[in-house]
Design a protein around this motif. Sequence first.
Motif, PDB file in Angstrom:
ATOM      1  N   ALA A   1       0.839  -1.205   0.000  1.00  0.00           N
ATOM      2  CA  ALA A   1       0.000   0.000   0.000  1.00  0.00           C
ATOM      3  C   ALA A   1       0.873   1.254   0.000  1.00  0.00           C
ATOM      4  N   ARG A   2       1.931   1.224   0.798  1.00  0.00           N
ATOM      5  CA  ARG A   2       2.819   2.394   0.834  1.00  0.00           C
ATOM      6  C   ARG A   2       3.591   2.539  -0.473  1.00  0.00           C
ATOM      7  N   LEU A   3       4.033   1.415  -1.039  1.00  0.00           N
ATOM      8  CA  LEU A   3       4.691   1.467  -2.346  1.00  0.00           C
ATOM      9  C   LEU A   3       3.765   2.066  -3.400  1.00  0.00           C
ATOM     10  N   ASP A   4       2.537   1.619  -3.415  1.00  0.00           N
ATOM     11  CA  ASP A   4       1.558   2.110  -4.386  1.00  0.00           C
ATOM     12  C   ASP A   4       1.389   3.620  -4.277  1.00  0.00           C
ATOM     13  N   ALA A   5       1.398   4.120  -3.039  1.00  0.00           N
ATOM     14  CA  ALA A   5       1.230   5.556  -2.815  1.00  0.00           C
ATOM     15  C   ALA A   5       2.489   6.347  -3.165  1.00  0.00           C
ATOM     16  N   GLU A   6       3.661   5.754  -2.953  1.00  0.00           N
ATOM     17  CA  GLU A   6       4.917   6.480  -3.137  1.00  0.00           C
ATOM     18  C   GLU A   6       5.428   6.455  -4.578  1.00  0.00           C
TER      19      GLU A   6
ATOM     20  N   MET B   1       8.670   0.622 -13.218  1.00  0.00           N
ATOM     21  CA  MET B   1       8.950   0.673 -11.781  1.00  0.00           C
ATOM     22  C   MET B   1       7.839  -0.021 -10.995  1.00  0.00           C
ATOM     23  N   ARG B   2       6.624   0.271 -11.340  1.00  0.00           N
ATOM     24  CA  ARG B   2       5.486  -0.313 -10.635  1.00  0.00           C
ATOM     25  C   ARG B   2       5.399  -1.821 -10.891  1.00  0.00           C
ATOM     26  N   TYR B   3       5.689  -2.234 -12.121  1.00  0.00           N
ATOM     27  CA  TYR B   3       5.682  -3.655 -12.462  1.00  0.00           C
ATOM     28  C   TYR B   3       6.660  -4.426 -11.581  1.00  0.00           C
ATOM     29  N   ALA B   4       7.850  -3.854 -11.408  1.00  0.00           N
ATOM     30  CA  ALA B   4       8.884  -4.540 -10.632  1.00  0.00           C
ATOM     31  C   ALA B   4       8.602  -4.485  -9.134  1.00  0.00           C
ATOM     32  N   ALA B   5       8.209  -3.337  -8.633  1.00  0.00           N
ATOM     33  CA  ALA B   5       8.078  -3.153  -7.182  1.00  0.00           C
ATOM     34  C   ALA B   5       6.783  -3.719  -6.618  1.00  0.00           C
ATOM     35  N   LEU B   6       5.738  -3.768  -7.417  1.00  0.00           N
ATOM     36  CA  LEU B   6       4.439  -4.205  -6.912  1.00  0.00           C
ATOM     37  C   LEU B   6       4.110  -5.657  -7.251  1.00  0.00           C
ATOM     38  N   ALA B   7       5.010  -6.352  -7.956  1.00  0.00           N
ATOM     39  CA  ALA B   7       4.803  -7.785  -8.193  1.00  0.00           C
ATOM     40  C   ALA B   7       4.723  -8.506  -6.853  1.00  0.00           C
ATOM     41  N   LYS B   8       3.821  -9.440  -6.734  1.00  0.00           N
ATOM     42  CA  LYS B   8       3.595 -10.117  -5.458  1.00  0.00           C
ATOM     43  C   LYS B   8       4.832 -10.904  -5.033  1.00  0.00           C
ATOM     44  N   GLY B   9       5.245 -10.681  -3.801  1.00  0.00           N
ATOM     45  CA  GLY B   9       6.388 -11.391  -3.248  1.00  0.00           C
ATOM     46  C   GLY B   9       6.204 -11.590  -1.752  1.00  0.00           C
ATOM     47  N   LYS B  10       7.202 -12.170  -1.109  1.00  0.00           N
ATOM     48  CA  LYS B  10       7.102 -12.446   0.332  1.00  0.00           C
ATOM     49  C   LYS B  10       7.141 -11.171   1.151  1.00  0.00           C
TER      50      LYS B  10
ATOM     51  N   ALA C   1       9.675   0.163   5.315  1.00  0.00           N
ATOM     52  CA  ALA C   1       9.386  -1.032   4.521  1.00  0.00           C
ATOM     53  C   ALA C   1       9.337  -0.714   3.035  1.00  0.00           C
ATOM     54  N   ALA C   2       8.655   0.363   2.671  1.00  0.00           N
ATOM     55  CA  ALA C   2       8.546   0.731   1.257  1.00  0.00           C
ATOM     56  C   ALA C   2       9.919   1.064   0.679  1.00  0.00           C
ATOM     57  N   ALA C   3      10.742   1.735   1.465  1.00  0.00           N
ATOM     58  CA  ALA C   3      12.074   2.103   0.975  1.00  0.00           C
ATOM     59  C   ALA C   3      12.914   0.863   0.683  1.00  0.00           C
ATOM     60  N   VAL C   4      12.942  -0.075   1.622  1.00  0.00           N
ATOM     61  CA  VAL C   4      13.790  -1.248   1.404  1.00  0.00           C
ATOM     62  C   VAL C   4      13.218  -2.149   0.316  1.00  0.00           C
ATOM     63  N   GLU C   5      11.900  -2.171   0.150  1.00  0.00           N
ATOM     64  CA  GLU C   5      11.320  -2.964  -0.932  1.00  0.00           C
ATOM     65  C   GLU C   5      11.628  -2.339  -2.294  1.00  0.00           C
ATOM     66  N   CYS C   6      11.702  -1.006  -2.368  1.00  0.00           N
ATOM     67  CA  CYS C   6      12.140  -0.358  -3.614  1.00  0.00           C
ATOM     68  C   CYS C   6      13.579  -0.746  -3.932  1.00  0.00           C
ATOM     69  N   LEU C   7      14.426  -0.694  -2.905  1.00  0.00           N
ATOM     70  CA  LEU C   7      15.835  -1.035  -3.101  1.00  0.00           C
ATOM     71  C   LEU C   7      15.986  -2.495  -3.528  1.00  0.00           C
ATOM     72  N   HIS C   8      15.217  -3.360  -2.877  1.00  0.00           N
ATOM     73  CA  HIS C   8      15.274  -4.787  -3.223  1.00  0.00           C
ATOM     74  C   HIS C   8      14.775  -5.017  -4.648  1.00  0.00           C
TER      75      HIS C   8
ATOM     76  N   LEU D   1       6.588 -14.080 -13.065  1.00  0.00           N
ATOM     77  CA  LEU D   1       6.307 -13.182 -14.184  1.00  0.00           C
ATOM     78  C   LEU D   1       7.561 -13.006 -15.043  1.00  0.00           C
ATOM     79  N   PRO D   2       7.399 -12.588 -16.301  1.00  0.00           N
ATOM     80  CA  PRO D   2       8.589 -12.275 -17.099  1.00  0.00           C
ATOM     81  C   PRO D   2       9.420 -11.194 -16.412  1.00  0.00           C
ATOM     82  N   THR D   3      10.733 -11.366 -16.410  1.00  0.00           N
ATOM     83  CA  THR D   3      11.585 -10.327 -15.834  1.00  0.00           C
ATOM     84  C   THR D   3      11.422  -9.033 -16.630  1.00  0.00           C
ATOM     85  N   LEU D   4      11.839  -7.935 -16.025  1.00  0.00           N
ATOM     86  CA  LEU D   4      11.504  -6.634 -16.600  1.00  0.00           C
ATOM     87  C   LEU D   4      12.124  -6.433 -17.978  1.00  0.00           C
ATOM     88  N   HIS D   5      13.351  -6.915 -18.176  1.00  0.00           N
ATOM     89  CA  HIS D   5      13.974  -6.727 -19.491  1.00  0.00           C
ATOM     90  C   HIS D   5      13.330  -7.612 -20.553  1.00  0.00           C
TER      91      HIS D   5
END
Length: 295
Positions: free
Chosen positions: A21-26, A39-48, A73-80, A101-105
């Motif tokens: 939710a915070r990622l979506d907002a930021e 950016m959204r595709y990579a950061a918002l893909a479902k993960g642990k 949490a949102a910051a470190v998930e962006c970095l990850h 999912l297909p990788t971003l490239h």
Amino acid sequence: MAAPAPDFAAVLAGAAARSEARLDAELPSAAEGRIAKAMRYAALAKGKRLRGFLAIEGAELHGLSPDIGDGLAAAVECLHAYSLVHDDLPAMDDDDLRRGLPTLHIKWDEATAILAGDALQAEAFDILANLNAPNATGLLNAIKALAHAAGGRGMVQGQALDIAAESATEPLGLDDITHLQSLKTGALIGWSATAGAVVAGDDPSALADYAAAIGLAFQIHDDVLDVAGDATLAGKRLGKDEAAGKATFVSLLGLEAAQGRAQQLCARACDALAPYGKRGDNLRAAARYIVTRRS
């Protein structure tokens, strides 16, 4: 070692929902163009969202508001997410599947993947810099610590050592792999677990000891899954390390001994949480989850 309590799945899912939710907002709106969409595709893909969970738990243990915990949490998930996008590139690990999912490239192209990864890294620090933390010095120290964990003395150096190992004349030994993984995987896990204490201006040493143990256990179990896991559950190709003749904890220790080592590290992590008493139970459950997960 017992599996994590059944309700830990709900705890982890709750933290993941908060992180997302915070990622979506930021993150920038998809309407802003190709890089924003990537950016959204990579950061918002479902993960642990394990790193986000650790950041939220650490913040709560040290009396920080949910807003601060969610921001960490949102910051470190962006970095990850940035690290995964770049790790998957043809010049690095050359993977075509991530989180099912297909990788971003593959989804877009290499240039878009590089730029989206760069933008996600910058976004992580923007999120942190805009947190309304009660302790400005603590927040600055956390920002500095993330730069250190992510850069040439942390995660990036670990990735460089991993790439160099692929063409080395001699395979890495156990100490070499342990050092490599303490940087590539462990540095960001360490930041996630300790960020709340650092921002609050408290002593992070107990959480640092916990994180060092679970970071290594995480990678050992990843090596176990690469040999004995289910690719459908993992959401990525398995068996690549073995096929490439790459030294791993499993190749050096054997499957059973590697599993035993991960369990020992889990116990060490739980012991490190003694200063928190029962308040550390969610983190203890996370340690057990790390060495019993199937993906």
